[in-house]
Design a protein around this motif. Structure first.
Motif, mmCIF file in Angstrom:
data_model
loop_
_atom_site.group_PDB
_atom_site.id
_atom_site.type_symbol
_atom_site.label_atom_id
_atom_site.label_comp_id
_atom_site.label_asym_id
_atom_site.label_seq_id
_atom_site.Cartn_x
_atom_site.Cartn_y
_atom_site.Cartn_z
ATOM 1 N N GLN A 136 -45.125 -36.598 -2.348
ATOM 2 C CA GLN A 136 -46.069 -37.696 -2.085
ATOM 3 C C GLN A 136 -46.903 -37.998 -3.320
ATOM 4 O OE1 GLN A 136 -48.276 -36.444 1.355
ATOM 5 N NE2 GLN A 136 -46.578 -36.815 2.755
ATOM 6 N N GLU A 171 -55.340 -38.947 6.089
ATOM 7 C CA GLU A 171 -54.277 -39.526 5.262
ATOM 8 C C GLU A 171 -53.668 -40.759 5.939
ATOM 9 O OE1 GLU A 171 -52.010 -36.239 2.861
ATOM 10 O OE2 GLU A 171 -52.129 -35.630 4.959
ATOM 11 N N THR A 203 -45.825 -32.806 0.240
ATOM 12 C CA THR A 203 -47.009 -33.322 -0.447
ATOM 13 C C THR A 203 -46.756 -33.472 -1.948
ATOM 14 O OG1 THR A 203 -48.441 -32.371 1.242
ATOM 15 C CG2 THR A 203 -49.480 -32.905 -0.861
ATOM 16 N N GLU A 261 -54.594 -35.885 -2.013
ATOM 17 C CA GLU A 261 -53.282 -35.216 -1.934
ATOM 18 C C GLU A 261 -53.248 -33.984 -2.828
ATOM 19 O OE1 GLU A 261 -51.165 -35.668 0.253
ATOM 20 O OE2 GLU A 261 -50.818 -37.764 0.723
ATOM 21 N N GLU A 305 -46.673 -38.235 6.965
ATOM 22 C CA GLU A 305 -47.951 -37.790 7.549
ATOM 23 C C GLU A 305 -47.894 -37.893 9.075
ATOM 24 O OE1 GLU A 305 -49.118 -36.465 5.219
ATOM 25 O OE2 GLU A 305 -49.656 -37.697 3.512
ATOM 26 N N HIS A 355 -44.842 -28.755 4.547
ATOM 27 C CA HIS A 355 -45.659 -29.932 4.223
ATOM 28 C C HIS A 355 -46.199 -29.851 2.799
ATOM 29 C CE1 HIS A 355 -47.382 -33.709 5.110
ATOM 30 N NE2 HIS A 355 -48.639 -33.315 5.081
HETATM 31 FE FE LIG Z 1 -50.152 -36.181 2.178
#
Ligand SMILES: [Fe+2]
Ligand SMILES: [Fe+2]
Length: 166
Positions: free
Chosen positions: A55, A113, A52, A22, A143, A48
């Motif tokens: 995440q 992922e 991320t 990541e 994802e 994204h």
């Molecule tokens: Fe990711």
């Protein structure tokens, strides 16, 4: 003799793998956004990137749950996928096929992922780590949604190309 390794060890190793991945993806997405020709592509990669970041934070919470320091472990798989992406940026600069290539490498990333999170969720369930399951599922959902957006984007890009060619 050392104790044989357990599913807990495997879970931790794989968590470190995706944590490393990541963080690499976090660095790669702005480069992909810069390289993308279409506005939708640029916007998609940047969105994204923000996801991320969240995440990575969720993964840090999972490390906390299992009381281990958040540490990555070199993941050669993601390094390879991202290196291929950079190769496409380099080799298809100024090409009308650049965005199609960027989307294809982004989808390879997402599928990696998705595979990792699927596995981690299954193991977290077996280990009774319910809070970790929820956090990992949040990441998996993003994802999968990204993968679907990329599929749509690929169609848009291909249609635009078709029109230009006609
Ligand atoms: Fe990711
Ligand atoms: Fe992703």
């Amino acid at each position: 003799m050392a104790n044989p390794k357990t599913l807990e060890d495997l879970f931790l190793d794989t968590l470190k793998d995706i944590y490393f991945a990541e963080k690499q993806i976090l660095k790669a997405l702005p480069k992909m956004a810069r390289a993308a020709q279409s506005e939708e592509g640029k916007a998609g990669f940047l969105q994204h990137r923000d996801e991320t970041e969240a995440q990575v934070e969720r993964l840090e919470q999972v490390f906390e749950i299992i009381k281990k320091p958040a540490r990555g472990k070199t993941c050669e798989a993601i390094q390879g996928i991202l290196a291929e992406g950079e190769e496409i940026i380099e080799e298809f600069k100024n090409s009308s096929a650049l965005d199609a290539g960027l989307i294809s490498s982004a989808q390879a990333v997402e599928h990696y992922e998705i595979a990792r999170y699927g596995t981690l969720i299954a193991w977290a369930k077996q280990l009774g780590l319910n809070d970790a399951v929820a956090l990992l599922q949040d990441n998996l959902k993003e994802e999968k949604a990204t993968d679907q957006k990329l599929t749509k984007l690929a169609e848009t890009v291909a249609n635009a190309k078709g029109k230009k060619a006609a």
